[in-house]
Design an enzyme around this catalytic site. Structure first.
Site, PDB file in Angstrom:
ATOM      1  N   ARG A  40       0.844  -1.191   0.000  1.00 47.84           N
ATOM      2  CA  ARG A  40       0.000   0.000   0.000  1.00 47.84           C
ATOM      3  C   ARG A  40       0.877   1.238   0.000  1.00 47.84           C
ATOM      4  O   ARG A  40       1.249   1.766   1.042  1.00 47.84           O
ATOM      5  CB  ARG A  40      -0.929   0.001   1.222  1.00 47.84           C
ATOM      6  CG  ARG A  40      -1.881   1.193   1.290  1.00 47.84           C
ATOM      7  CD  ARG A  40      -2.818   1.050   2.481  1.00 47.84           C
ATOM      8  NE  ARG A  40      -3.736   2.169   2.608  1.00 47.84           N
ATOM      9  CZ  ARG A  40      -3.437   3.339   3.164  1.00 47.84           C
ATOM     10  NH1 ARG A  40      -2.234   3.555   3.667  1.00 47.84           N
ATOM     11  NH2 ARG A  40      -4.343   4.284   3.235  1.00 47.84           N
ATOM     12  N   SER A 111     -12.959  -2.694   1.634  1.00 51.41           N
ATOM     13  CA  SER A 111     -13.135  -2.127   2.976  1.00 51.41           C
ATOM     14  C   SER A 111     -14.574  -1.684   3.189  1.00 51.41           C
ATOM     15  O   SER A 111     -15.160  -1.048   2.304  1.00 51.41           O
ATOM     16  CB  SER A 111     -12.237  -0.898   3.156  1.00 51.41           C
ATOM     17  OG  SER A 111     -10.886  -1.265   3.041  1.00 51.41           O
ATOM     18  N   LYS A 140      -3.839   6.495   8.661  1.00 55.38           N
ATOM     19  CA  LYS A 140      -4.568   6.908   7.463  1.00 55.38           C
ATOM     20  C   LYS A 140      -5.195   8.264   7.753  1.00 55.38           C
ATOM     21  O   LYS A 140      -6.045   8.364   8.636  1.00 55.38           O
ATOM     22  CB  LYS A 140      -5.636   5.855   7.156  1.00 55.38           C
ATOM     23  CG  LYS A 140      -6.368   6.085   5.863  1.00 55.38           C
ATOM     24  CD  LYS A 140      -7.428   5.019   5.640  1.00 55.38           C
ATOM     25  CE  LYS A 140      -8.162   5.309   4.346  1.00 55.38           C
ATOM     26  NZ  LYS A 140      -9.271   4.385   4.128  1.00 55.38           N
TER      27      LYS A 140
END
Ligand code: 3NM
Length: 205
Positions: A40, A111, A140
């Site tokens: 990621r 998600s 995040k």
């Protein structure tokens, strides 16, 4: 190993999450026993284009060598060059039905943070769900408000057989509560990437 088992200890990482060489951190995490890895490369300081591909190839190679499932986050273009086992997307990324038609054989993860998100998603075309953020996270920047382990229990009740991982603020100290709430596994960024002893933390998850 089936997908549920493969999702048990799921490290998510990009160079932006690391204060040391990501290749070394992944090696240590593999030694500790991760079962899945998600590349990621996203957010402030993330690599792009060639540099992203180059790091992805190194991490992919390590995962292949150690039979760790390799998933790429939200980048359809990298799926084939990295020979990823699958792709993980969020609610604001590429539509999962579109992804499924592009990648009929790949693992697709999605998600979900609320019942509204579940309702508007084509859950039948995905292979696993990531539910969160379970706890508070500063990893995040646009993370939603924490949903607690109650959300894991709810998703589990809605989809008794769906492979399911918790995400967001998960540590060696609280991972048990996520599994007890009904998740098949835990996905973790900072608890592992920032650890002094990476393999020890992975062992304890
Ligand atoms: N997704 P940490 S929370 C990448 O809720 C990501 O969908 C989330 O990082 C979501 O383990 C999150 O350091 C960050 O809290 C998880």
């Amino acid at each position: 190993m089936n997908l549920q088992q493969r999702l048990r200890k799921y490290l998510i990482m990009g160079s932006q999450n690391c204060q040391r060489d990501p290749v070394v951190i992944l090696e240590e995490a593999i030694a500790g026993g991760i079962t899945a890895f998600q590349f990621r490369e996203k957010g402030p300081n993330a690599l792009e284009t060639e540099e992203k591909l180059e790091l992805g190839l190194k991490l992919r190679q390590l995962c292949r060598k150690h039979h760790v499932m390799f998933i790429v986050n939200d980048d359809s273009v990298l799926v084939e060059p990295l020979e990823a086992d699958g792709i993980h997307v969020g609610q604001n990324d590429v539509d999962v039905e579109q992804l499924r038609s592009t990648f009929p054989e790949k693992i697709i993860g999605l998600s979900v943070s609320s019942e509204a998100e579940v309702r508007k998603s084509a859950i039948d075309v995905v292979d696993y769900l990531g539910a969160g953020p379970v706890f508070g996270t500063s990893t995040k920047i646009d993370a939603k408000a924490p949903v607690g382990t109650e959300w894991i229990t709810k998703v589990r009740a809605m989809y008794p057989n769906m492979p399911l991982v918790g995400i967001g603020g998960i540590t060696a100290q609280n991972s048990r509560s996520v599994l007890e709430a009904g998740a098949d596994g835990v996905s973790v960024i900072s608890a592992v990437t920032q650890a002094d002893d990476v393999s020890r933390v992975v062992e304890r998850l």
